[in-house]
Design a protein around this motif. Structure first.
Motif, PDB file in Angstrom:
ATOM      1  N   GLY A  26       7.508  13.447  10.593  1.00  0.00           N
ATOM      2  CA  GLY A  26       5.677  13.213  10.663  1.00  0.00           C
ATOM      3  C   GLY A  26       5.268  11.870  11.239  1.00  0.00           C
ATOM      4  N   GLY A  27       5.982  10.846  11.105  1.00  0.00           N
ATOM      5  CA  GLY A  27       5.525   9.334  11.346  1.00  0.00           C
ATOM      6  C   GLY A  27       4.580   8.795  10.406  1.00  0.00           C
ATOM      7  N   PRO A  28       4.056   7.728  10.827  1.00  0.00           N
ATOM      8  CA  PRO A  28       3.243   6.702   9.534  1.00  0.00           C
ATOM      9  C   PRO A  28       2.010   7.108   9.681  1.00  0.00           C
ATOM     10  CG  PRO A  28       3.437   5.692  11.884  1.00  0.00           C
ATOM     11  CD  PRO A  28       4.236   6.927  12.140  1.00  0.00           C
ATOM     12  N   ASN A  29       1.288   8.261  10.106  1.00  0.00           N
ATOM     13  CA  ASN A  29      -0.094   8.470   9.847  1.00  0.00           C
ATOM     14  C   ASN A  29      -0.152   9.889   9.320  1.00  0.00           C
ATOM     15  OD1 ASN A  29      -1.460   6.237  11.250  1.00  0.00           O
ATOM     16  ND2 ASN A  29       0.229   7.054  13.017  1.00  0.00           N
ATOM     17  N   SER A  30       0.812  10.619   9.131  1.00  0.00           N
ATOM     18  CA  SER A  30       0.856  11.708   8.347  1.00  0.00           C
ATOM     19  C   SER A  30       0.750  11.457   6.790  1.00  0.00           C
ATOM     20  CB  SER A  30       2.005  12.776   8.585  1.00  0.00           C
ATOM     21  OG  SER A  30       2.082  13.131   9.706  1.00  0.00           O
ATOM     22  N   ILE A  31       0.372  12.254   6.078  1.00  0.00           N
ATOM     23  CA  ILE A  31       0.073  12.176   4.548  1.00  0.00           C
ATOM     24  C   ILE A  31       1.292  12.664   3.800  1.00  0.00           C
ATOM     25  CG2 ILE A  31      -1.363  12.700   2.618  1.00  0.00           C
ATOM     26  CD1 ILE A  31      -3.679  12.514   4.288  1.00  0.00           C
ATOM     27  N   TYR A  32       1.788  12.094   3.034  1.00  0.00           N
ATOM     28  CA  TYR A  32       3.101  12.695   1.892  1.00  0.00           C
ATOM     29  C   TYR A  32       2.606  12.460   0.388  1.00  0.00           C
ATOM     30  CZ  TYR A  32       5.108  11.352   6.569  1.00  0.00           C
ATOM     31  OH  TYR A  32       5.250  11.265   7.812  1.00  0.00           O
ATOM     32  N   VAL A  33       3.135  13.649   0.001  1.00  0.00           N
ATOM     33  CA  VAL A  33       2.883  13.618  -1.382  1.00  0.00           C
ATOM     34  C   VAL A  33       4.290  13.771  -2.069  1.00  0.00           C
ATOM     35  CG1 VAL A  33       0.674  14.102  -1.388  1.00  0.00           C
ATOM     36  CG2 VAL A  33       2.457  15.895  -1.409  1.00  0.00           C
ATOM     37  N   SER A  34       4.378  13.747  -3.375  1.00  0.00           N
ATOM     38  CA  SER A  34       5.653  14.094  -4.110  1.00  0.00           C
ATOM     39  C   SER A  34       5.673  15.534  -4.308  1.00  0.00           C
ATOM     40  CB  SER A  34       5.555  13.605  -5.527  1.00  0.00           C
ATOM     41  OG  SER A  34       6.736  14.243  -6.460  1.00  0.00           O
ATOM     42  N   PRO A  35       6.543  16.363  -3.796  1.00  0.00           N
ATOM     43  CA  PRO A  35       6.909  17.726  -3.527  1.00  0.00           C
ATOM     44  C   PRO A  35       6.420  18.477  -4.789  1.00  0.00           C
ATOM     45  CG  PRO A  35       8.931  16.717  -3.384  1.00  0.00           C
ATOM     46  CD  PRO A  35       7.977  15.789  -3.585  1.00  0.00           C
ATOM     47  N   LYS A  36       6.629  18.014  -5.987  1.00  0.00           N
ATOM     48  CA  LYS A  36       6.423  18.823  -7.306  1.00  0.00           C
ATOM     49  C   LYS A  36       5.152  18.594  -8.029  1.00  0.00           C
ATOM     50  CE  LYS A  36      10.265  20.970  -7.480  1.00  0.00           C
ATOM     51  NZ  LYS A  36      10.433  22.553  -7.493  1.00  0.00           N
ATOM     52  N   ASN A  37       4.460  17.698  -7.461  1.00  0.00           N
ATOM     53  CA  ASN A  37       3.155  17.228  -8.121  1.00  0.00           C
ATOM     54  C   ASN A  37       1.898  17.741  -7.093  1.00  0.00           C
ATOM     55  OD1 ASN A  37       0.930  15.934  -8.874  1.00  0.00           O
ATOM     56  ND2 ASN A  37       1.667  13.845  -8.777  1.00  0.00           N
ATOM     57  N   HIS A  38       1.643  19.136  -7.828  1.00  0.00           N
ATOM     58  CA  HIS A  38       0.620  19.828  -6.983  1.00  0.00           C
ATOM     59  C   HIS A  38      -0.639  19.427  -7.288  1.00  0.00           C
ATOM     60  CE1 HIS A  38       0.869  22.020 -10.779  1.00  0.00           C
ATOM     61  NE2 HIS A  38      -0.420  22.279 -10.789  1.00  0.00           N
ATOM     62  N   ASN A  39      -1.048  18.601  -8.177  1.00  0.00           N
ATOM     63  CA  ASN A  39      -2.159  18.110  -8.491  1.00  0.00           C
ATOM     64  C   ASN A  39      -2.566  17.142  -7.583  1.00  0.00           C
ATOM     65  OD1 ASN A  39      -2.973  19.353 -10.999  1.00  0.00           O
ATOM     66  ND2 ASN A  39      -1.411  18.221 -11.954  1.00  0.00           N
ATOM     67  N   ASP A  40      -1.371  16.233  -6.933  1.00  0.00           N
ATOM     68  CA  ASP A  40      -1.636  15.053  -6.096  1.00  0.00           C
ATOM     69  C   ASP A  40      -1.641  15.977  -4.701  1.00  0.00           C
ATOM     70  OD1 ASP A  40      -1.693  12.670  -4.583  1.00  0.00           O
ATOM     71  OD2 ASP A  40       0.569  12.531  -4.696  1.00  0.00           O
ATOM     72  N   LEU A  41      -1.086  16.755  -4.345  1.00  0.00           N
ATOM     73  CA  LEU A  41      -1.253  17.793  -3.309  1.00  0.00           C
ATOM     74  C   LEU A  41      -2.766  18.320  -3.269  1.00  0.00           C
ATOM     75  CD1 LEU A  41      -0.277  19.189  -0.656  1.00  0.00           C
ATOM     76  CD2 LEU A  41       0.595  20.929  -1.996  1.00  0.00           C
ATOM     77  N   ARG A  42      -3.152  18.756  -4.232  1.00  0.00           N
ATOM     78  CA  ARG A  42      -4.698  19.106  -4.109  1.00  0.00           C
ATOM     79  C   ARG A  42      -5.637  18.092  -3.817  1.00  0.00           C
ATOM     80  NH1 ARG A  42      -4.924  20.919  -9.097  1.00  0.00           N
ATOM     81  NH2 ARG A  42      -6.047  19.206 -10.166  1.00  0.00           N
ATOM     82  N   GLU A  43      -5.336  16.923  -4.612  1.00  0.00           N
ATOM     83  CA  GLU A  43      -6.279  15.933  -3.923  1.00  0.00           C
ATOM     84  C   GLU A  43      -6.207  15.508  -2.530  1.00  0.00           C
ATOM     85  OE1 GLU A  43      -5.331  12.752  -6.526  1.00  0.00           O
ATOM     86  OE2 GLU A  43      -5.718  13.584  -8.419  1.00  0.00           O
ATOM     87  N   LYS A  44      -4.927  15.680  -1.973  1.00  0.00           N
ATOM     88  CA  LYS A  44      -4.850  15.192  -0.406  1.00  0.00           C
ATOM     89  C   LYS A  44      -5.589  16.291   0.306  1.00  0.00           C
ATOM     90  CE  LYS A  44      -2.603  11.358  -1.138  1.00  0.00           C
ATOM     91  NZ  LYS A  44      -2.412  11.116  -2.786  1.00  0.00           N
TER      92      LYS A  44
END
Length: 372
Positions: free
Chosen positions: A311-329
């Motif tokens: 994905g390179g340096p400009n894509s966004i990354y989250v912990s795969p098990k943290n759906h709350n963080d994913l929701r925020e992103k």
């Protein structure tokens, strides 16, 4: 020169491993047309997912009734007789396997290892499958002249789990099908949008619906977001839990399941998507991320594993098990179109390093180095 390939998945696997082999063989036959490419297929394919069109590509099936019946024995050992008969000088195992006896016949060999997920996450595989996979991969890595890893993450795993010297391993990234590199006009997009009843804006995930791919996290993340989610991929038992959650939380109007989507339609769907989400727990590389970047669709993927390589340096990354963080992103990108534009333009620039010519040339240089 004559190059042979272990081509079972080229003819029988419609997803990742099959795509890798098909794309590589097509590009090799086009960019290096003076060679002859022999594809060793253990049985005739029922679905025409790969047709041999180029004059320098030949499909080879078992030639005797005995080997047609005992296909695995042919693949693992007896195939060498055919390689000798066909004057093969180099054999490439495209998915972690090579036959026994190549060195005795002075046939050089390369094996591509995509991942060692069965070692890292043994709970996802049966005891028998783990043992078989490990023995095959270990044998291939030890006996091949060069091991090709599809990412630095896979290389590190090969060193750690298979105990192979780093000097024997070459990292060559993958590319994706050319369909994802084309730009589709508004007429084509509107046709696909109507065909699949797609909303104006939507989140997209592509991949088999299984535990490791972690699509459930996306469904949980969108529960409180005003958006739509398209899940494209083959369903498994893991899908049952997702559908039960959707029903229980009244999300039927938010989540759309698609499967058996033709590749051109899929490429258009990528370009229609607002954000591509790939929260997989572990992969060898992550081709869907490459497909999204070529489609100029911003990507949210997982921390850890190889995803930042894809994905390179400009894509966004989250912990795969943290759906709350994913929701925020997800919410952040949906509410900030300027940021989406920035991410997709920089992502498109980054993904050019995975173009077909670069990947094919890197593989071909390994061929030449082995034959020297």
């Amino acid at each position: 020169m004559k190059i042979g390939f272990e081509a079972k998945r080229v003819f029988h696997n419609t997803t990742g491993l099959g795509n890798y082999g098909r794309d590589l063989i097509k590009s090799l036959s086009t960019l290096y047309p003076k060679n002859e490419y022999y594809l060793y297929n253990p049985k005739p394919s029922q679905k025409k997912i790969f047709s041999v069109a180029a004059n320098n590509v030949t499909e080879k099936l078992p030639s005797t009734p005995f080997y047609k019946k005992f296909k695995n024995y042919w693949r693992q050992k007896a195939i060498v007789n055919d390689l000798v008969s066909d004057s093969i000088v180099l054999f490439h195992g495209l998915s972690g396997e090579i036959p026994s006896g190549l060195k005795k016949q002075n046939i050089k060999s390369i094996v591509t290892i995509h991942d060692l997920i069965f070692v890292r996450y043994p709970e996802l595989y049966s005891f028998f499958d783990r043992k078989i996979h490990f023995l095959k991969f270990k044998k291939a890595a030890v006996n091949a002249d060069i091991v090709v890893a599809i990412s630095e993450q896979t290389k590190a795993d090969i060193i750690k789990y298979l105990k192979i010297e780093a000097s024997k391993i070459k990292v060559v990234y993958q590319t994706c099908n050319d369909a994802f590199k084309n730009e589709y006009d508004n007429t084509q997009k509107e046709k696909v949008k109507q065909k699949y009843q797609l909303p104006k804006e939507f989140l997209l995930n592509v991949g088999t619906l299984e535990e490791r791919k972690n699509a459930f996290s996306i469904v949980k993340a969108v529960k409180k977001i005003n958006t739509k989610l398209i899940l494209v991929g083959r369903e498994t038992k893991y899908s049952d839990g997702i559908k039960e959650y959707i029903k229980k939380n009244d999300l039927n109007d938010k989540v759309i399941f698609l499967k058996n989507v033709p590749i051109i339609d899929l490429a258009v769907i990528y370009q229609l998507a607002t954000v591509f989400i790939y929260p997989s727990i572990f992969e060898g590389f992550g081709i869907p991320i490459i497909e999204a970047l070529y489609s100029k669709t911003p990507v949210i993927s997982s921390t850890g594993s190889c995803f930042s390589e894809a994905g390179g340096p400009n894509s966004i990354y989250v912990s795969p098990k943290n759906h709350n963080d994913l929701r925020e992103k997800i919410t952040y990108l949906l509410e900030n179109p300027e940021k989406r534009d920035e991410i997709k333009e920089k992502g498109y620039q980054y993904v050019q390093r995975f173009n077909t010519e670069n990947v094919t040339q890197n593989i071909y240089e390994i061929y030449k180095s082995v034959l020297k």
